[in-house]
Structure formats: C-alpha cells, structure tokens
Design an enzyme around this catalytic site. Sequence first.
Site, PDB file in Angstrom:
ATOM      1  N   TYR A   1      -1.028  -0.058  10.625  1.00 25.19           N
ATOM      2  CA  TYR A   1      -1.368  -0.509   9.267  1.00 25.19           C
ATOM      3  C   TYR A   1      -0.231  -0.153   8.310  1.00 25.19           C
ATOM      4  O   TYR A   1       0.257  -1.008   7.542  1.00 25.19           O
ATOM      5  CB  TYR A   1      -2.694   0.098   8.793  1.00 25.19           C
TER       6      TYR A   1
ATOM      7  N   SER B   1       0.857  -1.201   0.000  1.00 25.34           N
ATOM      8  CA  SER B   1       0.000   0.000   0.000  1.00 25.34           C
ATOM      9  C   SER B   1       0.882   1.236   0.000  1.00 25.34           C
ATOM     10  O   SER B   1       2.017   1.200   0.507  1.00 25.34           O
ATOM     11  CB  SER B   1      -0.878   0.012   1.251  1.00 25.34           C
TER      12      SER B   1
HETATM   13  P1  NDP Z   1     -11.524  -6.084   1.235  1.00 31.16           P
HETATM   14  O1  NDP Z   1     -11.901  -5.866   2.671  1.00 31.16           O
HETATM   15  O2  NDP Z   1     -12.566  -5.883   0.202  1.00 31.16           O
HETATM   16  O3  NDP Z   1     -10.891  -7.534   1.050  1.00 31.16           O
HETATM   17  C1  NDP Z   1     -10.017  -8.084   2.005  1.00 31.16           C
HETATM   18  C2  NDP Z   1      -9.847  -9.574   1.756  1.00 31.16           C
HETATM   19  O4  NDP Z   1      -8.901 -10.085   2.724  1.00 31.16           O
HETATM   20  C3  NDP Z   1     -11.140 -10.339   1.944  1.00 31.16           C
HETATM   21  O5  NDP Z   1     -11.260 -11.298   0.930  1.00 31.16           O
HETATM   22  C4  NDP Z   1     -10.967 -11.027   3.298  1.00 31.16           C
HETATM   23  O6  NDP Z   1     -11.631 -12.279   3.337  1.00 31.16           O
HETATM   24  C5  NDP Z   1      -9.447 -11.243   3.325  1.00 31.16           C
HETATM   25  N1  NDP Z   1      -9.001 -11.394   4.710  1.00 31.16           N
HETATM   26  C6  NDP Z   1      -8.884 -10.432   5.647  1.00 31.16           C
HETATM   27  N2  NDP Z   1      -8.526 -10.967   6.826  1.00 31.16           N
HETATM   28  C7  NDP Z   1      -8.421 -12.317   6.615  1.00 31.16           C
HETATM   29  C8  NDP Z   1      -8.107 -13.416   7.447  1.00 31.16           C
HETATM   30  N3  NDP Z   1      -7.818 -13.264   8.755  1.00 31.16           N
HETATM   31  N4  NDP Z   1      -8.093 -14.659   6.918  1.00 31.16           N
HETATM   32  C9  NDP Z   1      -8.393 -14.828   5.611  1.00 31.16           C
HETATM   33  N5  NDP Z   1      -8.675 -13.826   4.753  1.00 31.16           N
HETATM   34  C10 NDP Z   1      -8.717 -12.589   5.269  1.00 31.16           C
HETATM   35  O7  NDP Z   1     -10.300  -5.073   0.992  1.00 31.16           O
HETATM   36  P2  NDP Z   1      -9.350  -4.861  -0.291  1.00 31.16           P
HETATM   37  O8  NDP Z   1      -9.730  -5.681  -1.438  1.00 31.16           O
HETATM   38  O9  NDP Z   1      -9.234  -3.403  -0.475  1.00 31.16           O
HETATM   39  O10 NDP Z   1      -7.981  -5.340   0.351  1.00 31.16           O
HETATM   40  C11 NDP Z   1      -7.130  -6.284  -0.262  1.00 31.16           C
HETATM   41  C12 NDP Z   1      -5.690  -5.906   0.054  1.00 31.16           C
HETATM   42  O11 NDP Z   1      -5.401  -4.645  -0.526  1.00 31.16           O
HETATM   43  C13 NDP Z   1      -5.393  -5.753   1.549  1.00 31.16           C
HETATM   44  O12 NDP Z   1      -4.129  -6.332   1.813  1.00 31.16           O
HETATM   45  C14 NDP Z   1      -5.351  -4.249   1.748  1.00 31.16           C
HETATM   46  O13 NDP Z   1      -4.539  -3.874   2.843  1.00 31.16           O
HETATM   47  C15 NDP Z   1      -4.775  -3.814   0.428  1.00 31.16           C
HETATM   48  N6  NDP Z   1      -4.963  -2.431   0.018  1.00 31.16           N
HETATM   49  C16 NDP Z   1      -6.226  -1.896  -0.057  1.00 31.16           C
HETATM   50  C17 NDP Z   1      -6.378  -0.574  -0.481  1.00 31.16           C
HETATM   51  C18 NDP Z   1      -7.716   0.080  -0.517  1.00 31.16           C
HETATM   52  O14 NDP Z   1      -7.748   1.342  -0.468  1.00 31.16           O
HETATM   53  N7  NDP Z   1      -8.827  -0.651  -0.624  1.00 31.16           N
HETATM   54  C19 NDP Z   1      -5.230   0.218  -0.921  1.00 31.16           C
HETATM   55  C20 NDP Z   1      -3.972  -0.457  -0.778  1.00 31.16           C
HETATM   56  C21 NDP Z   1      -3.855  -1.725  -0.354  1.00 31.16           C
HETATM   57  P3  NDP Z   1     -12.604 -12.748   4.525  1.00 31.16           P
HETATM   58  O15 NDP Z   1     -13.149 -11.531   5.199  1.00 31.16           O
HETATM   59  O16 NDP Z   1     -13.649 -13.588   3.847  1.00 31.16           O
HETATM   60  O17 NDP Z   1     -11.722 -13.549   5.416  1.00 31.16           O
HETATM   61  C1  8X3 Z   2      -5.020   1.542   1.794  1.00 28.57           C
HETATM   62  C2  8X3 Z   2      -4.645   2.878   1.266  1.00 28.57           C
HETATM   63  O1  8X3 Z   2      -4.282   5.300   1.890  1.00 28.57           O
HETATM   64  O2  8X3 Z   2      -6.185   4.159   2.870  1.00 28.57           O
HETATM   65  O3  8X3 Z   2      -3.904   0.758   1.938  1.00 28.57           O
HETATM   66  O4  8X3 Z   2      -3.981   3.668   3.634  1.00 28.57           O
HETATM   67  S1  8X3 Z   2      -4.769   4.050   2.494  1.00 28.57           S
END
Ligand code: NDP
Ligand code: 8X3
Length: 250
Positions: A149, A136
């Site tokens: 985070y 991120s």
């Molecule tokens: P979502 O919340 O939509 O998806 C997160 C996914 O992670 C879900 O499928 C969830 O599955 C899984 N997950 C979380 N915790 C667990 C766990 N303990 N065990 C198994 N699976 C888990 O968020 P995003 O798609 O946005 O996030 C995906 C990645 O992208 C993350 O690593 C996030 O930090 C990163 N990211 C997101 C950004 C944003 O602004 N959205 C920007 C930059 C990075 P379930 O709940 O079914 O377990």
């Molecule tokens: C998620 C992006 O800017 O919300 O990783 O931290 S930010």
Amino acid sequence: MSRAVFITGGTSGFGAAAVERFVAGGWRVLTSGRRAERLQALVERFGAERVHALAFDVRDAEAMRAALATIPPAFAGIDVLINNAGLALGTAPAQRASLEQWRQMIDTNVTALAAITHALLPALIERKGAIINISSIAGSYPYTGGNAYGATKAFVTQFSLGLRSDLHGTGVRVTSIEPGLAQTEFTLVRTSGDDAASDALYAGAHPITAQDIAETLWWVANLPPHLNVNRLELMPVSQSFAGLQIHRES
Ligand code: NDP
Ligand code: 8X3
C-alpha cells in the site's frame, strides 16, 4: 458554463464528500465507482444536471475507455481531475501478505490512476486544468503492514511530481494530497469488513474527516491559476511520528 471536475471513487469517503463540496460550489461533477446504486443515489440527490455518474471498475481498462466515451456534452471539458479511487488491503507484514491483495492495490492505486490520467491529459492540457492525486502519508513513512500500500502511494506522489515537470509550460497544475489517519470506509475495506477493528482504530483519535479532505480539495482546485501546491501532507493533531525499530538478539 460552470467548471467541471471528475472525482474518481465518489461512492464513499473522501470522494463522496468532495462530490457534495463541488456541487455546493456550483461545479458540474463527474464521478465514478463500482457501486452503481450509490452513484445513482448521488445523481438523485444532486440532480442529473449537476452530477453525472460512471459505474465501472477502474482496473478494467476497456470498461474505463467505454465509460469515458459516454460522457455527455454537458459534462465534457473537465477542468480538474481528482484521482481519489483507491484502497488498502490487509495489514499483515510482507512475509504473510496476500499477493492477490498486493496485485489489487497496484492495479487500482497505480495502474488505473495512471490510465485515467493518460486518457484525460489531452483535454486537461487544452483547458489548462489541474490534476489532484490522493496519495498518503503511507507513501512517505513506512510502517509495519504498510508494504505494498505504502509503495503504491509513493508512486502516486512521485508520479505527481513527474507530471508537474512534464507539464511545465502547459499551465496544467498538479498536486499530491497526502493525508494521514482519516475516518472513512478505508479501514473496513482494509480489514475485509471488520467493524470492531475499524472502530478501534479511530476511537478517541479525532481523525481527519472526509469533509476536511473535501475542503482541502476545494481550496486547492480554486487557487489562482499562477499557484501550484506541489505536495500537501495532512495529519490529525493526534497523529505524529514514532522512532525506528531495533531488533536485538536475545
Ligand atoms: P473509501 O473506502 O471510503 O473510498 C474509496 C473509494 O474508492 C470508493 O468510492 C470506491 O468505490 C473507490 N474504489 C476503490 N476501488 C475501486 C475500483 N476498483 N474501481 C472503482 N472505484 C474504486 O476510502 P477513502 O475515502 O478513505 O479513500 C479514498 C482515497 O484516499 C484512497 O486512494 C485512499 O488510499 C486514500 N487515503 C485514505 C486515507 C484514510 O485514512 N482514509 C488516508 C490517506 C489516503 P467503489 O467501492 O464503489 O468501487
Ligand atoms: C491511509 C493512511 O496511515 O492508514 O493512507 O496508511 S495510513
């Protein structure tokens, strides 16, 4: 046989869009998450010959080991591991943050990502595969309330670069993808289900979409084998950099 990808966190957001993109591209897709009903829906939508789902909490090392041991022969031989499962919890500054939430982020974003990578490395080396880690911008640019985070994502980026170095000569590629503001369930999770806060964050911002990231993952995974994208930082045009803050005594 078609290529196989393991996408962690396929139940929503980036992971769910990536499952769809890789299936559309003809790959076999292994995916995981805690929400078994959403995983089942993916298998029903795309077919059991295209998608195999593993329901487990990535923080549970024994459950992970057991799930990986059940991968059927038709999905064995993973070419690409996409370490996507992760989360942010809370927006409070460190002095008011929950230690339990910090632990959950570290266990999920750091410890579990390292554990899955460690488990699959021998197979990835054998196939000269690729690891794509979802980091991120929060790992590079600190902001108030980003504390643990951001630190977990700094680990993901640096771990990716370290893997690159360790895997020198193996043919395995490693990429750190570093998105900024993207509309998924991320903010709902971060705010413990506050729809209004999530809607307000994305309103009018034209954020990155899950499909944008899925296309990026698809592009990186399909580059010719002599090319490695080390780090890729993406932001929506609406997001950029702000200055440092100064506290003045009154
Ligand atoms: P979502 O919340 O939509 O998806 C997160 C996914 O992670 C879900 O499928 C969830 O599955 C899984 N997950 C979380 N915790 C667990 C766990 N303990 N065990 C198994 N699976 C888990 O968020 P995003 O798609 O946005 O996030 C995906 C990645 O992208 C993350 O690593 C996030 O930090 C990163 N990211 C997101 C950004 C944003 O602004 N959205 C920007 C930059 C990075 P379930 O709940 O079914 O377990
Ligand atoms: C998620 C992006 O800017 O919300 O990783 O931290 S930010």
